[in-house]
Design an enzyme around this catalytic site. Structure first.
Site, PDB file in Angstrom:
ATOM      1  N   LYS A  79       7.322   2.265   1.077  1.00 31.49           N
ATOM      2  CA  LYS A  79       6.576   1.879  -0.155  1.00 31.49           C
ATOM      3  C   LYS A  79       7.100   2.884  -1.173  1.00 31.49           C
ATOM      4  CE  LYS A  79       1.847   1.117  -1.634  1.00 31.49           C
ATOM      5  NZ  LYS A  79       0.215   1.138  -1.222  1.00 31.49           N
ATOM      6  N   SER A 154      -2.278  -3.210  -1.550  1.00 28.85           N
ATOM      7  CA  SER A 154      -0.795  -2.880  -2.632  1.00 28.85           C
ATOM      8  C   SER A 154       0.166  -2.680  -1.819  1.00 28.85           C
ATOM      9  CB  SER A 154      -1.238  -1.858  -3.268  1.00 28.85           C
ATOM     10  OG  SER A 154      -1.467  -0.552  -2.493  1.00 28.85           O
ATOM     11  N   SER A 178      -5.049  -0.727   1.838  1.00 28.73           N
ATOM     12  CA  SER A 178      -3.761  -1.496   1.417  1.00 28.73           C
ATOM     13  C   SER A 178      -2.719  -1.514   2.370  1.00 28.73           C
ATOM     14  CB  SER A 178      -3.104  -0.729   0.261  1.00 28.73           C
ATOM     15  OG  SER A 178      -3.729  -0.943  -0.881  1.00 28.73           O
TER      16      SER A 178
HETATM   17  N1  GLN Z   1      -7.211  -3.053  -3.040  1.00 25.52           N
HETATM   18  C1  GLN Z   1      -7.809  -1.975  -3.226  1.00 25.52           C
HETATM   19  C2  GLN Z   1      -7.651  -1.583  -4.639  1.00 25.52           C
HETATM   20  O1  GLN Z   1      -7.285  -2.375  -5.332  1.00 25.52           O
HETATM   21  C3  GLN Z   1      -7.174  -0.814  -2.253  1.00 25.52           C
HETATM   22  C4  GLN Z   1      -5.994  -0.464  -2.684  1.00 25.52           C
HETATM   23  C5  GLN Z   1      -5.267   0.575  -1.820  1.00 25.52           C
HETATM   24  O2  GLN Z   1      -5.687   0.674  -0.542  1.00 25.52           O
HETATM   25  N2  GLN Z   1      -4.313   1.238  -2.265  1.00 25.52           N
HETATM   26  O3  GLN Z   1      -8.014  -0.138  -4.995  1.00 25.52           O
END
Ligand code: GLN
Length: 487
Positions: A79, A154, A178
């Protein structure tokens, strides 16, 4: 050699045959990445030259030392918020578009040492803020099961890469789900460890009390192998814990008879898609058939988790992202008359809408007069959530829920409604708030041929049991369906 073979197979084959080289696997992974990226937008950078060089070095080291290391020259995708020396680390943001860190994250250094070959950097929501990958400054990632749909976020680029069989494993990051959430929407395994299990050194900070590097794979064994390679205390991260790292891959096959699976029935109601509910309930039956005991548990404060998460995560983000001011690295706005204009223009042009929303929310909940009402209150409820889980784990070894309330949704469906987007994290963000490990495993397809994931969360440092339970399920119910785009 098929580059799509899980590491587990590759290891066996490697020890059997001298003909399967890291170079062979890596060049096939690179070819697949280049071929599929126009359809998926999963990679922001593909490092053909560096990956081939690393693979060659691995092969000659292997020939010299006469023995494969645990990751056996396996291609891995990373990532774009994890630092890999010399490659970009944009975090899906214009503000870091030209940032090339001069160092490896600890997880990357360990991955390389174990024989992982890094083939490129994957697309993600900007600074890992999102649940659909649509917040990337470089365009959305597309789901290999249907390119009109989101892959989740994400870490959507890493999830799509593994789902499309470009690499057998990939690293992502977790702040609120994420890794598990996109794993569920892409039909693969996604794992988040206990907070402190994997060093955060070189992982670009979002919410520091929540962030962990997570692992995607096609099966639990591969995930366990990667975890063994990268977990453990690191002097460069004071929050990494000095807790021994068992050989998670070795102990996977332990019998699960008598294990207790906790089911919080209250979370199977409102907002949960009917097909997802049914598939996850069949997974509970599978555990019963495997000899596990299914017990009811209660997590009474779960209904506050989303609110608590979006207060704490944004508060920490507003503080962490203050460093992007155009002074030391990243984007700098040129036509500014004063220093404060330069800050303002840099941040205005460098950050996207969701990141700005989070910075504003986070600054608000920390500001004088609101701190007690929001931030302090959220920390108190976070403590109640920890208590909920402590109590629930008195009667069970792991807790089973859906990973996501729905299957993958169409691109654009929720971009105008941040709250609807935030609700995707309803099953995942509690594990981050509490600091416990969690894993998402595919448990079937919907009538529209879209993957459904079930989630298991475990006790602090309970990775061994959690991975055993997940492995037992996947052995009993192998998920063999392939997304159309990989064929
Ligand atoms: N979807 C969550 C957010 O928008 C989690 C994001 C993540 O785990 N990086 O913050």
């Amino acid at each position: 050699m098929n580059p799509d073979r899980p590491i587990a197979d590759a290891q066996e084959l490697l020890s059997d045959s001298q003909n399967i080289t890291a170079l062979d696997r890596t060049s096939r992974a690179l070819d697949a990445a280049e071929r599929l990226n126009p359809a998926l937008n999963a990679f922001l950078q593909i490092d053909r030259a560096g990956a081939l060089r690393a693979a060659q070095e691995y092969d000659s080291r292997n020939a010299r030392d006469n023995g494969a290391t645990s990751l056996a020259g396996t291609p891995v995708a990373i990532k774009d918020n994890i630092c890999v020396r010399g490659l970009q680390a944009s975090c899906g943001s214009h503000i870091l578009e030209n940032y090339h860190p001069p160092y490896d994250a600890t997880a990357i250094a360990r991955l390389r040492r174990a024989g992982g070959i890094i083939i490129g950097k994957t697309n993600c929501d900007e600074f890992a803020m999102g649940s659909s990958n649509e917040n990337s400054a470089f365009g959305a990632v597309r789901n290999p099961w249907n390119t009109e749909l989101v892959p989740g976020g994400s870490s959507g680029g890493s999830a799509a890469t593994v789902a499309a069989r470009i690499t057998p494993v990939a690293l992502g990051s977790e702040t609120g789900g994420s890794v598990r959430q996109p794993a569920a929407l892409c039909g693969i395994v996604g794992f988040k460890p206990t907070y402190g299990r994997i060093s955060r050194y070189g992982l670009v900070a979002f919410g520091s009390s929540l962030d962990q590097i997570g692992i995607f794979g096609l099966n639990v064994k591969d995930v366990a192998n990667v975890l063994v390679a990268i977990a453990g205390r690191d002097e460069l991260d004071a929050t990494s814990a000095d807790v021994p790292v068992p050989d998670y891959a070795e102990s996977l096959t332990k019998e699960i008879t008598g294990a207790r699976i906790g089911v919080p029935r209250a979370l199977f109601g409102e907002g949960l898609d009917e097909e997802v509910r049914r598939k996850v309930e069949s997974a509970i039956d599978v555990y019963r058939d495997l000899g596990a005991e299914v017990v009811d548990v209660e997590l009474p404060h779960s209904r506050y988790a989303i609110a608590v998460y979006y207060i704490i995560a944004t508060a920490e983000a507003s503080s962490n992202l203050a460093r992007y001011d155009g002074v030391r690295y990243g984007l700098r706005a040129e036509e500014a008359a004063t220093l404060s204009d330069m800050y303002r223009h840099t941040r205005e042009h460098g950050f996207g809408a969701e990141v700005k929303r989070r910075i504003m929310l986070g600054t608000y909940v920390l500001s004088s007069g609101y701190y007690e009402a929001y931030y302090r209150k959220a920390q108190q409820v976070r403590q109640l959530l920890r208590e909920d889980f402590r109590r629930a784990f008195e009667s069970c070894d792991a807790i089973l829920t859906p990973t996501t309330p729905t299957t993958a949704f169409p691109l654009g469906a929720k971009t105008d409604d941040p709250l609807a987007m935030y609700l995707n994290d309803i099953y995942t963000c509690t594990a981050n708030l509490v600091g416990i490990p969690g894993i998402s495993v595919p448990c079937g397809l919907s009538s529209e041929n879209l993957p459904i994931g079930m989630q298991l969360v475990g006790k602090h440092w309970g990775e061994e049991t959690l991975l055993q339970l997940a492995h037992a399920y996947t052995e009993a119910q192998p998920f063999t369906e392939l997304p159309p785009v990989s064929t």
